[in-house]
Design a protein around this motif. Sequence first.
Motif, PDB file in Angstrom:
ATOM      1  N   PHE A   1       0.832  -1.200   0.000  1.00  9.77           N
ATOM      2  CA  PHE A   1       0.000   0.000   0.000  1.00  9.77           C
ATOM      3  C   PHE A   1       0.868   1.252   0.000  1.00  9.77           C
ATOM      4  N   LEU A   2       0.511   2.218  -0.829  1.00 12.33           N
ATOM      5  CA  LEU A   2       1.289   3.449  -0.999  1.00 12.33           C
ATOM      6  C   LEU A   2       1.008   4.392   0.169  1.00 12.33           C
ATOM      7  N   VAL A   3       1.993   4.560   1.050  1.00 14.38           N
ATOM      8  CA  VAL A   3       1.818   5.381   2.247  1.00 14.38           C
ATOM      9  C   VAL A   3       2.479   6.746   2.106  1.00 14.38           C
ATOM     10  N   ASN A   4       2.991   7.039   0.935  1.00 12.15           N
ATOM     11  CA  ASN A   4       3.635   8.329   0.663  1.00 12.15           C
ATOM     12  C   ASN A   4       2.591   9.300   0.110  1.00 12.15           C
ATOM     13  N   PRO A   5       2.139  10.283   0.922  1.00 14.62           N
ATOM     14  CA  PRO A   5       1.040  11.153   0.456  1.00 14.62           C
ATOM     15  C   PRO A   5       1.435  12.027  -0.724  1.00 14.62           C
ATOM     16  N   GLN A   6       2.681  12.477  -0.780  1.00 13.94           N
ATOM     17  CA  GLN A   6       3.123  13.294  -1.918  1.00 13.94           C
ATOM     18  C   GLN A   6       3.090  12.475  -3.207  1.00 13.94           C
ATOM     19  N   ALA A   7       3.465  11.209  -3.119  1.00 15.96           N
ATOM     20  CA  ALA A   7       3.431  10.346  -4.302  1.00 15.96           C
ATOM     21  C   ALA A   7       2.004  10.129  -4.779  1.00 15.96           C
ATOM     22  N   ARG A   8       1.079   9.960  -3.853  1.00 13.77           N
ATOM     23  CA  ARG A   8      -0.322   9.765  -4.247  1.00 13.77           C
ATOM     24  C   ARG A   8      -0.856  11.007  -4.958  1.00 13.77           C
ATOM     25  N   GLN A   9      -0.565  12.175  -4.424  1.00 15.65           N
ATOM     26  CA  GLN A   9      -1.026  13.406  -5.060  1.00 15.65           C
ATOM     27  C   GLN A   9      -0.397  13.576  -6.433  1.00 15.65           C
TER      28      GLN A   9
ATOM     29  N   GLU B   1       6.457   7.571 -20.635  1.00 16.49           N
ATOM     30  CA  GLU B   1       7.273   8.510 -19.872  1.00 16.49           C
ATOM     31  C   GLU B   1       7.502   7.957 -18.465  1.00 16.49           C
ATOM     32  N   ALA B   2       8.755   7.856 -18.061  1.00 21.94           N
ATOM     33  CA  ALA B   2       9.079   7.524 -16.676  1.00 21.94           C
ATOM     34  C   ALA B   2       9.070   8.821 -15.883  1.00 21.94           C
ATOM     35  N   CYS B   3       8.132   8.949 -14.942  1.00 24.27           N
ATOM     36  CA  CYS B   3       7.855  10.241 -14.300  1.00 24.27           C
ATOM     37  C   CYS B   3       8.388  10.364 -12.881  1.00 24.27           C
ATOM     38  N   MET B   4       8.551   9.249 -12.177  1.00 22.62           N
ATOM     39  CA  MET B   4       8.894   9.359 -10.764  1.00 22.62           C
ATOM     40  C   MET B   4       9.444   8.024 -10.264  1.00 22.62           C
ATOM     41  N   GLU B   5      10.463   8.100  -9.394  1.00 21.18           N
ATOM     42  CA  GLU B   5      11.004   6.921  -8.738  1.00 21.18           C
ATOM     43  C   GLU B   5      10.478   6.864  -7.310  1.00 21.18           C
ATOM     44  N   LEU B   6      10.149   5.674  -6.837  1.00 22.56           N
ATOM     45  CA  LEU B   6       9.646   5.495  -5.476  1.00 22.56           C
ATOM     46  C   LEU B   6      10.483   4.448  -4.757  1.00 22.56           C
ATOM     47  N   LYS B   7      11.014   4.820  -3.609  1.00 19.07           N
ATOM     48  CA  LYS B   7      11.782   3.870  -2.809  1.00 19.07           C
ATOM     49  C   LYS B   7      10.836   2.938  -2.065  1.00 19.07           C
ATOM     50  N   ALA B   8      11.421   1.859  -1.553  1.00 24.04           N
ATOM     51  CA  ALA B   8      10.607   0.845  -0.878  1.00 24.04           C
ATOM     52  C   ALA B   8       9.843   1.429   0.302  1.00 24.04           C
ATOM     53  N   GLY B   9      10.414   2.436   0.983  1.00 23.37           N
ATOM     54  CA  GLY B   9       9.771   3.024   2.142  1.00 23.37           C
ATOM     55  C   GLY B   9       8.502   3.793   1.839  1.00 23.37           C
TER      56      GLY B   9
END
Length: 284
Positions: A28-36, A179-187
């Motif tokens: 589950f994506l817990v990064n609020p900035q990534a969700r927005q 387009e590759a737009c964003m990288e997300l770390k495991a955290g």
Amino acid sequence: MNYDSPLEIRGTLARLGLSLHKRWGQNFLVNPQARQRIVELLGPDPEDTVWEVGPGLGCLTVLLLPKVRTLVAFEVDWGLVRFLESELVPQGGLVLVQGDVIKTWKGELDRRGAPQRVVGNLPYASASALIGDLAEANLRPPRMVFTVQRELAQRMTASPGSKAYSSFSVLTQVTYRVEACMELKAGSFYPPPEVSSSVVRLTPQLEVPQPSERSVFLRLVRVLFRSRRKTLWNNLLTGGFTAEGQEALLRDVLDAEGIDPRLRGEALEPGEFVRLADRLAALR
């Protein structure tokens, strides 16, 4: 609920009596900035029908529901479907489709028509199968945004001749602008996956002409990558594109496109696959 809190997510799952299944890629994506940012990349319109793949507990769903006309959510976990039915369906606009999305999306397409947007945090084990399925069927909504394993994003954007370039690269790049737009770390996820993730945006490919006969194009791509170490010529000869004794016609096709038969399939640009497929289709 607080979608930023692993503790609250863990408590909710325990209260529901649910355990996570690794094969379903339940991170589950817990990064609020990534969700927005994902919602911004998707750019939903109030009149849109949006498909969401794998809503989970609804961390993206709650952001999208107020912004669209209809949100069709594909969820394989029946326990999560029950949770979404009780928590989010009463808000209106949410349609839940239970089951494996690869098996259910075509039925939903027949019932409701094509969506304007597709979004999802895709399970690592099945992401390429789903994207490939959409591309083979030539489903090209104005915008799709997926979170995938970083290595898959690299395959989707790979250049000819590179190690990551594959039949999947050609299929996706001919069908979509990737387009590759964003990288997300495991955290950024709970539980944290063992891989890094990338967010990719797919829009309809307008710079490469679409194949005149998609079935011939799909077969050509598979054949030319089936034996990567063989030359393009040898793969074509064994791929059934010409009748026995008509090899000269095949050579004329390659000459007309200026393609060296000694090359390997991985050397061709996506547009060259399309043009070659169109000439092979005309031979028939």
